[in-house]
Design a protein around this motif. Structure first.
Motif, PDB file in Angstrom:
ATOM      1  N   CYS A  16       4.803   7.048  -0.411  1.00 19.40           N
ATOM      2  CA  CYS A  16       3.545   7.633  -0.883  1.00 19.40           C
ATOM      3  C   CYS A  16       3.171   8.945  -0.176  1.00 19.40           C
ATOM      4  O   CYS A  16       2.157   9.534  -0.498  1.00 19.40           O
ATOM      5  N   ASN A  33      -1.758   4.347   4.356  1.00 20.83           N
ATOM      6  CA  ASN A  33      -2.325   4.163   3.022  1.00 20.83           C
ATOM      7  C   ASN A  33      -2.396   2.660   2.727  1.00 20.83           C
ATOM      8  O   ASN A  33      -1.368   1.984   2.626  1.00 20.83           O
ATOM      9  N   ALA A  34      -3.599   2.127   2.564  1.00 26.48           N
ATOM     10  CA  ALA A  34      -3.782   0.690   2.340  1.00 26.48           C
ATOM     11  C   ALA A  34      -3.137   0.218   1.040  1.00 26.48           C
ATOM     12  O   ALA A  34      -2.686  -0.920   0.943  1.00 26.48           O
ATOM     13  N   GLU A  35      -3.082   1.073   0.039  1.00 21.86           N
ATOM     14  CA  GLU A  35      -2.475   0.686  -1.234  1.00 21.86           C
ATOM     15  C   GLU A  35      -0.960   0.556  -1.122  1.00 21.86           C
ATOM     16  O   GLU A  35      -0.355  -0.266  -1.788  1.00 21.86           O
ATOM     17  N   CYS A  36      -0.340   1.377  -0.310  1.00 21.14           N
ATOM     18  CA  CYS A  36       1.111   1.327  -0.123  1.00 21.14           C
ATOM     19  C   CYS A  36       1.459   0.165   0.805  1.00 21.14           C
ATOM     20  O   CYS A  36       2.189  -0.739   0.417  1.00 21.14           O
ATOM     21  N   LYS A  56       6.394  -5.276   3.185  1.00 19.41           N
ATOM     22  CA  LYS A  56       4.967  -5.142   2.867  1.00 19.41           C
ATOM     23  C   LYS A  56       4.121  -5.679   4.003  1.00 19.41           C
ATOM     24  O   LYS A  56       4.507  -6.617   4.692  1.00 19.41           O
TER      25      LYS A  56
END
Length: 57
Positions: A16, A33-36, A56
Motif C-alpha cells: 500500500c 496503514n490499518a486497512e493493510c 496479516k
C-alpha cells in the motif's frame, strides 16, 4: 533487530506504500496503514519486504 533509523524513514509497505515501523517485541516491521495491516519479517537484520512473506496483523 538492527535497522538504521534513516532506513526506516525510507522503507514503505510494498502493498500500500505506507510507512513501516518496528513491531513490538519481535523482529518484524508492521505497516502503519490499518486497512493493510501486513507484518513483514526481518531475517538477519534484513527486512523481507515481499507481500507473499508477510502475515496479516
Amino acid at each position: 533487530m538492527k535497522i538504521d533509523t534513516w532506513l526506516l524513514e525510507i522503507l514503505a509497505c510494498p502493498n500500500c506504500r505506507s510507512a513501516l515501523r518496528p513491531a513490538d517485541g519481535a523482529d518484524e516491521l508492521e505497516c502503519t496503514n490499518a486497512e493493510c495491516g501486513l507484518i513483514y519479517p526481518v531475517r538477519d537484520d534484513i527486512p523481507v519486504l515481499l507481500v507473499d512473506e508477510a502475515r496479516k496483523r
